[in-house]
Design a protein around this motif. Structure first.
Motif, short mmCIF file in Angstrom:
data_model
loop_
_atom_site.label_atom_id
_atom_site.label_comp_id
_atom_site.label_asym_id
_atom_site.label_seq_id
_atom_site.Cartn_x
_atom_site.Cartn_y
_atom_site.Cartn_z
N CYS A 32 22.56 53.45 35.07
CA CYS A 32 23.97 53.07 34.88
C CYS A 32 24.88 54.12 35.52
N GLN A 33 24.54 55.39 35.40
CA GLN A 33 25.36 56.43 36.06
C GLN A 33 25.47 56.14 37.55
N LYS A 34 24.34 55.82 38.17
CA LYS A 34 24.31 55.58 39.61
C LYS A 34 25.02 54.28 39.96
N ALA A 35 24.73 53.21 39.23
CA ALA A 35 25.29 51.89 39.55
C ALA A 35 26.81 51.87 39.42
N PHE A 36 27.34 52.64 38.46
CA PHE A 36 28.79 52.67 38.26
C PHE A 36 29.44 53.83 39.02
N GLY A 37 28.62 54.74 39.55
CA GLY A 37 29.19 55.94 40.17
C GLY A 37 29.99 56.73 39.15
N GLY A 38 29.57 56.66 37.89
CA GLY A 38 30.34 57.28 36.81
C GLY A 38 29.45 58.05 35.86
N PHE A 39 30.01 58.45 34.73
CA PHE A 39 29.26 59.26 33.78
C PHE A 39 28.40 58.40 32.86
N PHE A 40 28.72 57.09 32.78
CA PHE A 40 27.98 56.16 31.93
C PHE A 40 28.32 54.74 32.38
N GLY A 41 27.59 53.77 31.87
CA GLY A 41 27.88 52.37 32.18
C GLY A 41 28.57 51.70 31.00
N PRO A 42 29.83 51.25 31.19
CA PRO A 42 30.53 50.55 30.12
C PRO A 42 30.34 49.04 30.27
N LEU A 43 29.64 48.41 29.32
CA LEU A 43 29.28 46.99 29.46
C LEU A 43 29.56 46.23 28.17
N VAL A 44 29.94 44.95 28.33
CA VAL A 44 30.14 44.08 27.17
C VAL A 44 29.44 42.74 27.43
N GLY A 45 28.81 42.21 26.40
CA GLY A 45 28.15 40.92 26.50
C GLY A 45 29.15 39.85 26.92
N ALA A 46 28.72 38.95 27.82
CA ALA A 46 29.62 37.93 28.38
C ALA A 46 28.99 36.56 28.21
N LYS A 47 29.32 35.89 27.09
CA LYS A 47 28.81 34.54 26.85
C LYS A 47 29.70 33.53 27.56
N GLY A 48 29.09 32.54 28.22
CA GLY A 48 29.87 31.53 28.93
C GLY A 48 30.61 32.13 30.11
N LEU A 49 29.94 32.99 30.85
CA LEU A 49 30.55 33.61 32.03
C LEU A 49 30.63 32.57 33.16
N GLU A 50 31.80 32.49 33.77
CA GLU A 50 32.05 31.52 34.84
C GLU A 50 32.75 32.25 35.99
N TRP A 51 32.22 32.10 37.21
CA TRP A 51 32.86 32.73 38.38
C TRP A 51 33.96 31.81 38.86
N THR A 52 35.20 32.25 38.86
CA THR A 52 36.33 31.40 39.24
C THR A 52 36.80 31.64 40.67
N ARG A 53 36.37 32.74 41.28
CA ARG A 53 36.65 32.96 42.70
C ARG A 53 35.51 33.81 43.27
N GLY A 54 34.88 33.33 44.33
CA GLY A 54 33.80 34.09 44.96
C GLY A 54 32.60 34.24 44.03
N GLN A 55 31.67 35.07 44.44
CA GLN A 55 30.43 35.33 43.70
C GLN A 55 30.07 36.79 43.93
N PRO A 56 29.46 37.42 42.96
CA PRO A 56 29.01 38.78 43.20
C PRO A 56 27.76 38.80 44.08
N SER A 57 27.54 39.88 44.78
CA SER A 57 26.23 40.15 45.37
C SER A 57 25.41 40.84 44.29
N ARG A 58 24.08 40.86 44.46
CA ARG A 58 23.24 41.44 43.41
C ARG A 58 22.20 42.38 43.99
#
Ligand SMILES: [Zn+2]
Ligand SMILES: [Zn+2]
Length: 155
Positions: A32-58
């Motif tokens: 998480c430190q590396k992926a966020f380029g930060g000191f920690f990864g701040p994450l929240v569960g996302a139920k019913g996630l919908e992409w409304t513009r574009g798509q992320p790369s993975r």
């Protein structure tokens, strides 16, 4: 669909809606430190996630986890695993909706983490130069709200 939260990346190429927020955490693991380029990864569960513009790369950071990000501006967006999807708290239009309630993987916690809130503010002598810099800033970041079209007009 009911909407608990909206958000997106810094450049606005990727936007999302979430029906219900789950547990909010900060993860100290080295990935998480590396992926966020930060000191920690701040994450929240996302139920019913919908992409409304574009798509992320993975990027498959392991055999079990994919991490989504905006390929255009690099903003970290998701943590995707068998149990569901979590979204980067800072990518929410209102990060105050997801105050963390738990710290994960404390073994990798950076030694200075516990002292961050003790740091002094910017030295007085730098303040004037900094306000001149801030006054000259032209913001290209997507606003913290839904937009019908983006970017607005010619850039
Ligand atoms: Zn972006
Ligand atoms: Zn982690």
């Amino acid at each position: 669909m009911s909407v608990a939260a909206t958000g997106g990346c810094q450049c606005g190429a990727v936007r999302f809606r979430i029906a219900r927020l789950g547990r909010a955490s900060i993860c100290h693991c080295r990935m998480c430190q590396k992926a966020f380029g930060g000191f920690f990864g701040p994450l929240v569960g996302a139920k019913g996630l919908e992409w409304t513009r574009g798509q992320p790369s993975r990027f498959a950071s392991s055999n079990l986890v994919k991490r989504g990000f905006c390929a255009r501006c690099g903003t970290p967006l998701t943590y995707e695993y068998e149990g569901g999807v979590e979204i980067a708290i800072g990518a929410l239009d209102d990060p105050e909706l997801a105050p963390p309630t738990v710290e994960l993987n404390p073994a990798d916690k950076l030694s200075f983490f516990a002292h961050l809130h003790d740091l002094p503010g910017r030295p007085e002598k730098e303040a004037a130069a900094n306000s001149a810099f801030l006054a000259s800033v032209v913001n290209h970041q997507h606003p913290d709200e839904e937009t019908a079209a983006w970017p607005k007009g010619p850039a």
